[in-house]
Design an enzyme around this catalytic site. Sequence first.
Site, mmCIF file in Angstrom:
data_model
loop_
_atom_site.group_PDB
_atom_site.id
_atom_site.type_symbol
_atom_site.label_atom_id
_atom_site.label_comp_id
_atom_site.label_asym_id
_atom_site.label_seq_id
_atom_site.Cartn_x
_atom_site.Cartn_y
_atom_site.Cartn_z
ATOM 1 N N ALA A 20 0.799 -1.219 0.000
ATOM 2 C CA ALA A 20 0.000 0.000 0.000
ATOM 3 C C ALA A 20 0.833 1.270 0.000
ATOM 4 O O ALA A 20 0.372 2.322 -0.456
ATOM 5 C CB ALA A 20 -0.938 0.008 1.212
ATOM 6 N N TYR B 121 -5.042 5.097 -2.258
ATOM 7 C CA TYR B 121 -5.534 6.224 -1.467
ATOM 8 C C TYR B 121 -4.771 7.479 -1.910
ATOM 9 O O TYR B 121 -3.600 7.394 -2.292
ATOM 10 C CB TYR B 121 -5.309 5.922 0.022
ATOM 11 C CG TYR B 121 -5.831 6.964 0.970
ATOM 12 C CD1 TYR B 121 -7.182 7.037 1.267
ATOM 13 C CD2 TYR B 121 -4.966 7.878 1.578
ATOM 14 C CE1 TYR B 121 -7.664 7.995 2.144
ATOM 15 C CE2 TYR B 121 -5.443 8.841 2.448
ATOM 16 C CZ TYR B 121 -6.791 8.894 2.733
ATOM 17 O OH TYR B 121 -7.281 9.848 3.583
ATOM 18 N N SER C 164 -2.997 9.814 -0.818
ATOM 19 C CA SER C 164 -1.671 10.189 -0.315
ATOM 20 C C SER C 164 -0.570 9.231 -0.758
ATOM 21 O O SER C 164 0.611 9.518 -0.560
ATOM 22 C CB SER C 164 -1.692 10.237 1.221
ATOM 23 O OG SER C 164 -1.888 8.928 1.757
ATOM 24 N N LYS C 165 -0.927 8.089 -1.361
ATOM 25 C CA LYS C 165 0.066 7.065 -1.685
ATOM 26 C C LYS C 165 0.969 7.525 -2.829
ATOM 27 O O LYS C 165 0.636 8.448 -3.568
ATOM 28 C CB LYS C 165 -0.627 5.759 -2.055
ATOM 29 C CG LYS C 165 -1.614 5.231 -1.034
ATOM 30 C CD LYS C 165 -0.982 4.946 0.311
ATOM 31 C CE LYS C 165 -1.996 4.292 1.250
ATOM 32 N NZ LYS C 165 -1.456 4.102 2.613
ATOM 33 N N PRO C 166 2.111 6.850 -3.026
ATOM 34 C CA PRO C 166 2.970 7.224 -4.150
ATOM 35 C C PRO C 166 2.220 7.262 -5.479
ATOM 36 O O PRO C 166 2.442 8.155 -6.297
ATOM 37 C CB PRO C 166 4.039 6.125 -4.133
ATOM 38 C CG PRO C 166 4.149 5.746 -2.689
ATOM 39 C CD PRO C 166 2.736 5.810 -2.179
#
Length: 366
Positions: A162, A186, A188-190
Amino acid sequence: MIPFLEFAKLNAPRKKELMEAISDVIDAGHYILGEKVEEFEKRFSSYCGVKHAIGVGNGLDALTLIIRAYKELGVFQEEDEILVPANTYIASILAITGNRLRPVLVELDIATYNIDARLLEKHTTPRTKGILVVHLYGQVGYSDNMQKIADKHGLKIIEDSAQAHGAVYKGRKTGNLGNASGFSFYPSKPLGALGDAGAVTTNDAELARVLRALRNYGSEKKYHNKYQGVNSRLDEVQAAVLLVKLKYLDAENQRRREIAKRYLAEIKNKKLVLPHAAYDESHVWHLFVVRTKERDRFQEHLLGQGIGTMIHYPIPPHKQPAYKEWNNESYPLTEEIHETIVSIPLHAMLKEEEIKKIIEACNMFA
């Protein structure tokens, strides 16, 4: 003020492309399991170096459905055990208990914050059927030693990827290290969507077949339901967004690595324990986490300098009310990091003056 993270700031450079991609979906009029999802699955599987990618609703569903699919295939049964890091985010645990399997918590390696592979065999019993390895904060948690233990005992390795899109171990990306991997997109993920989204990657064609059915009400053919499935489908809008952002993932990962190198070289405050990367490609620095015994005061100091922080995560799974049966158990290293960790701002859109300010503020803490 330098907020810990601003979603709008992350997406601003791609806004025109994103709007065009969303407009294309609206005009096409096919909003569920359409061409954009199919194209993203092909491109993401190619990016990870695997044969199959299955788009799902979110990262928790990705992990939950992997375990569920293994149950449908007879690989896992209820009450089987899955080894999992004690210091992971709660989603890793929920995926196991949600399938009525038993999580077995394993302490971390304090140098990397990932599961300590040296402890895995100690926790392996005849009921152990898998290892859920979490690439925490963006650093690969998988290792050759882990694979040797899995092979010796016939265990499946499930990756929780994740936070580690694009991290590499000996030439292979996360998502292509274990038997299957769950990804969260999501925001904010890379690789982040504009809402909830997720995917599973695997080289196992039979597992992929079951997963595709399970995410769509258990149906392989419309109105014919082979399994008691769920509705967890990556939608066309998020797939279109992810197709745009996938093009920039490697460049943004590299930018985060460059900022992390600056932090590691220039933050010299002895009150702060800095993180460690085994080698450059192994970490994509989803989070830059420092430790200090004076966490509250450090956060107040940075806030006074106009810098936001977060704690990932303040309460370990075994202390959560949701798992009250574990509340009296002791995992000293896990408890130590949950009491001392602080995440400072690190993302690809940080400006040079912001980076300098963060470094200076960390060094000023006394």
